[in-house]
Motif scaffolding. Structure first.
Motif, PDB file in Angstrom:
ATOM      1  N   GLY A  75       0.814  -1.203   0.000  1.00 49.11           N
ATOM      2  CA  GLY A  75       0.000   0.000   0.000  1.00 49.11           C
ATOM      3  C   GLY A  75       0.848   1.255   0.000  1.00 49.11           C
ATOM      4  O   GLY A  75       0.525   2.235  -0.686  1.00 49.11           O
ATOM      5  N   SER A  82       1.328   7.247  -6.474  1.00 49.00           N
ATOM      6  CA  SER A  82       0.230   8.173  -6.776  1.00 49.00           C
ATOM      7  C   SER A  82       0.635   9.622  -6.524  1.00 49.00           C
ATOM      8  O   SER A  82       0.247  10.523  -7.284  1.00 49.00           O
ATOM      9  CB  SER A  82      -1.006   7.806  -5.949  1.00 49.00           C
ATOM     10  OG  SER A  82      -0.861   8.147  -4.583  1.00 49.00           O
ATOM     11  N   ASP A 172      -2.666   3.259   3.263  1.00 49.64           N
ATOM     12  CA  ASP A 172      -3.805   2.672   2.540  1.00 49.64           C
ATOM     13  C   ASP A 172      -4.587   3.737   1.767  1.00 49.64           C
ATOM     14  O   ASP A 172      -5.812   3.774   1.811  1.00 49.64           O
ATOM     15  CB  ASP A 172      -4.725   1.936   3.506  1.00 49.64           C
ATOM     16  CG  ASP A 172      -5.128   2.781   4.712  1.00 49.64           C
ATOM     17  OD1 ASP A 172      -4.660   3.938   4.822  1.00 49.64           O
ATOM     18  OD2 ASP A 172      -5.910   2.292   5.556  1.00 49.64           O
ATOM     19  N   ILE A 174      -4.460   6.643  -1.882  1.00 43.78           N
ATOM     20  CA  ILE A 174      -3.826   7.164  -3.091  1.00 43.78           C
ATOM     21  C   ILE A 174      -4.268   8.609  -3.270  1.00 43.78           C
ATOM     22  O   ILE A 174      -5.375   8.993  -2.894  1.00 43.78           O
ATOM     23  CB  ILE A 174      -4.177   6.347  -4.362  1.00 43.78           C
ATOM     24  CG1 ILE A 174      -5.684   6.278  -4.567  1.00 43.78           C
ATOM     25  CG2 ILE A 174      -3.552   4.955  -4.310  1.00 43.78           C
ATOM     26  CD1 ILE A 174      -6.101   5.680  -5.910  1.00 43.78           C
ATOM     27  N   TRP A 312      -8.523   4.080   2.109  1.00 44.78           N
ATOM     28  CA  TRP A 312      -9.160   2.811   2.475  1.00 44.78           C
ATOM     29  C   TRP A 312      -8.985   2.534   3.959  1.00 44.78           C
ATOM     30  O   TRP A 312      -8.553   1.445   4.362  1.00 44.78           O
ATOM     31  CB  TRP A 312      -8.596   1.673   1.629  1.00 44.78           C
ATOM     32  CG  TRP A 312      -9.210   1.578   0.275  1.00 44.78           C
ATOM     33  CD1 TRP A 312     -10.210   0.730  -0.116  1.00 44.78           C
ATOM     34  CD2 TRP A 312      -8.893   2.358  -0.893  1.00 44.78           C
ATOM     35  NE1 TRP A 312     -10.536   0.936  -1.431  1.00 44.78           N
ATOM     36  CE2 TRP A 312      -9.742   1.934  -1.941  1.00 44.78           C
ATOM     37  CE3 TRP A 312      -7.977   3.386  -1.149  1.00 44.78           C
ATOM     38  CZ2 TRP A 312      -9.694   2.484  -3.211  1.00 44.78           C
ATOM     39  CZ3 TRP A 312      -7.931   3.937  -2.420  1.00 44.78           C
ATOM     40  CH2 TRP A 312      -8.780   3.491  -3.433  1.00 44.78           C
ATOM     41  N   ASP A 331     -12.203  -0.373  -5.400  1.00 45.59           N
ATOM     42  CA  ASP A 331     -10.850  -0.934  -5.375  1.00 45.59           C
ATOM     43  C   ASP A 331     -10.193  -0.845  -6.749  1.00 45.59           C
ATOM     44  O   ASP A 331      -8.962  -0.834  -6.862  1.00 45.59           O
ATOM     45  CB  ASP A 331     -10.873  -2.388  -4.907  1.00 45.59           C
ATOM     46  CG  ASP A 331     -11.339  -2.534  -3.466  1.00 45.59           C
ATOM     47  OD1 ASP A 331     -11.329  -1.511  -2.741  1.00 45.59           O
ATOM     48  OD2 ASP A 331     -11.724  -3.648  -3.067  1.00 45.59           O
ATOM     49  N   TRP A 334      -7.751   1.932  -7.060  1.00 46.62           N
ATOM     50  CA  TRP A 334      -6.433   1.738  -6.432  1.00 46.62           C
ATOM     51  C   TRP A 334      -5.527   0.893  -7.314  1.00 46.62           C
ATOM     52  O   TRP A 334      -4.297   1.105  -7.350  1.00 46.62           O
ATOM     53  CB  TRP A 334      -6.612   1.076  -5.059  1.00 46.62           C
ATOM     54  CG  TRP A 334      -5.336   0.854  -4.313  1.00 46.62           C
ATOM     55  CD1 TRP A 334      -4.709   1.718  -3.458  1.00 46.62           C
ATOM     56  CD2 TRP A 334      -4.512  -0.329  -4.351  1.00 46.62           C
ATOM     57  NE1 TRP A 334      -3.552   1.159  -2.967  1.00 46.62           N
ATOM     58  CE2 TRP A 334      -3.406  -0.095  -3.503  1.00 46.62           C
ATOM     59  CE3 TRP A 334      -4.598  -1.548  -5.025  1.00 46.62           C
ATOM     60  CZ2 TRP A 334      -2.402  -1.047  -3.300  1.00 46.62           C
ATOM     61  CZ3 TRP A 334      -3.596  -2.493  -4.837  1.00 46.62           C
ATOM     62  CH2 TRP A 334      -2.516  -2.238  -3.982  1.00 46.62           C
ATOM     63  N   TYR A 337      -2.228   1.796  -9.410  1.00 41.57           N
ATOM     64  CA  TYR A 337      -1.039   2.263  -8.689  1.00 41.57           C
ATOM     65  C   TYR A 337      -0.282   1.114  -8.016  1.00 41.57           C
ATOM     66  O   TYR A 337       0.739   1.333  -7.373  1.00 41.57           O
ATOM     67  CB  TYR A 337      -1.443   3.305  -7.646  1.00 41.57           C
ATOM     68  CG  TYR A 337      -2.146   4.489  -8.263  1.00 41.57           C
ATOM     69  CD1 TYR A 337      -1.428   5.545  -8.811  1.00 41.57           C
ATOM     70  CD2 TYR A 337      -3.545   4.541  -8.327  1.00 41.57           C
ATOM     71  CE1 TYR A 337      -2.079   6.621  -9.402  1.00 41.57           C
ATOM     72  CE2 TYR A 337      -4.197   5.609  -8.916  1.00 41.57           C
ATOM     73  CZ  TYR A 337      -3.457   6.651  -9.455  1.00 41.57           C
ATOM     74  OH  TYR A 337      -4.096   7.711 -10.039  1.00 41.57           O
ATOM     75  N   ASP A 338      -0.784  -0.086  -8.182  1.00 40.59           N
ATOM     76  CA  ASP A 338      -0.180  -1.265  -7.553  1.00 40.59           C
ATOM     77  C   ASP A 338       1.026  -1.729  -8.365  1.00 40.59           C
ATOM     78  O   ASP A 338       0.876  -2.187  -9.502  1.00 40.59           O
ATOM     79  CB  ASP A 338      -1.229  -2.377  -7.456  1.00 40.59           C
ATOM     80  CG  ASP A 338      -0.715  -3.596  -6.707  1.00 40.59           C
ATOM     81  OD1 ASP A 338       0.291  -3.476  -5.980  1.00 40.59           O
ATOM     82  OD2 ASP A 338      -1.345  -4.667  -6.843  1.00 40.59           O
TER      83      ASP A 338
END
Length: 349
Positions: A75, A82, A172, A174, A312, A331, A334, A337-338
């Motif tokens: 995270g 981000s 948790d 962005i 989150w 989700d 998000w 950006y993982d």
């Protein structure tokens, strides 16, 4: 005479345990992340000269925690990505990372950050759990009891005295806006800036023992008790140091240890010290609660209004729900950006 079979077995078991306890994870055992693109300053950006110029006004200081032993590192990496992607002057952002990792793991963590963000300006700080272990009380979720959740209390002590202002971000979330807008907010005479929610019922954040004790509950007398989430804060560290805020927070943690006046980890001490004395920030800068409540983590929608930061907070984390193939609709915001590298299910060799 041949050695006793039982004695031999015990000796072999002891040797095996010693070997296992001395094992250092190999690079392959460590979490792996893809390299992020290089983000460069726009043409109109000033050139940051911090730390050689400790009072450089163009530098944005961001503090985060890095937990190497849990999925929260994933995270944190997404949050950093981000911030950089949406910054007009990404090279002017300096990250201050706090971690409980030591020795070889500290080096591994440094290598992970460097390989993922080769151009990132950052420094790693060791946060000693001994600072807070004796002050932490159990809460409604084990994850809230980890020492790193309390590291934000000690930023003014751990960071160089030349860092007078910091943006603290949880792992948790962005950011989908230019962080310089958050950096530039006017704190006026306040120590903290954060989105406030003045219609929250404060009764829910403290136990009946707190409200029945006149000494405890009177701390909110003559104060506008507005809730704020501590996952996104702009902090004036100079005023924090001058006012001894760390000691004030520790004071309430000691009371909690003895009387059990709240259930929610590191949040209530901040409410006790700062609620009603926070510079209000636009709600767009903390669309919190997307992880649901602290017990079930059910899906939630965004609050009405514009969005600059998605958070989150709560039990449900987007990386866990995505991996389990049971994501909530938000989700998917998000996921881009993982940077985490999933291990292949079948070896390519």
């Amino acid at each position: 005479m041949p050695p006793d079979t039982r004695t031999t077995a015990l000796l072999l078991l002891t040797i095996l345990l010693l070997l296992l306890s001395s094992h250092t994870p190999s690079t392959a055992d460590l979490p792996q992340f893809r390299e992020a693109p290089a983000f460069r300053n726009g043409q109109r950006c000033p050139i940051s000269t911090w730390p050689s110029n400790p009072h450089d006004p163009s530098t944005i200081h961001v503090a985060m925690t890095l937990d190497y032993s849990t999925p929260y590192l994933r995270g944190s990496i997404a949050a950093v990505f981000s911030v950089l992607q949406h910054s007009t002057c990404p090279e002017n952002t300096f990250f201050h990372f706090l971690t409980t990792t030591r020795h070889r793991h500290f080096q591994n963590l440094n290598s992970t950050i460097t390989s993922t963000f080769p151009y990132l300006r950052f420094h790693l700080y060791h946060f000693s759990p001994a600072l807070v272990n004796h002050l932490i009380s159990s809460s409604i979720r084990t994850a809230l009891d980890q020492p790193l959740n309390y590291a934000r209390i000690y930023l003014a002590d751990l960071l160089p005295s030349t860092v007078n202002r910091i943006i603290y971000l949880d792992s948790d979330l962005i950011i989908v806006d230019d962080i310089s807008k958050l950096w530039k907010i006017n704190l006026s005479a306040h120590i903290l800036g954060a989105p406030e929610y003045c219609h929250a019922n404060f009764t829910n954040y403290f136990t009946p023992k707190f409200w029945s004790n006149r000494y405890f509950s009177s701390t909110f007398n003559n104060r506008a008790t507005c809730y704020f989430n501590t996952g996104v804060m702009v902090m004036d560290l100079t005023k924090w140091r001058t006012n001894g805020c760390t000691r004030k927070l520790e004071h309430w943690m000691r009371i909690q240890k003895k009387y059990r006046i709240y259930e929610l980890g590191s949040l209530p001490p901040f409410l006790l010290v700062f609620a009603g004395n926070v510079e209000g920030v636009e709600h767009r800068w903390n669309q919190h609660g997307l992880g649901g409540d602290n017990l079930e983590g059910l899906c939630r929608d965004l609050h009405p209004g514009p969005v600059s930061l998605l958070h989150w907070s709560g039990k449900g984390k987007p990386w866990l729900r995505l991996d389990s193939k049971k994501p909530c609709p938000l989700d998917s915001l998000w996921a881009p950006y993982d940077l985490f590298k999933h291990r292949p299910l079948i070896s390519d060799s």
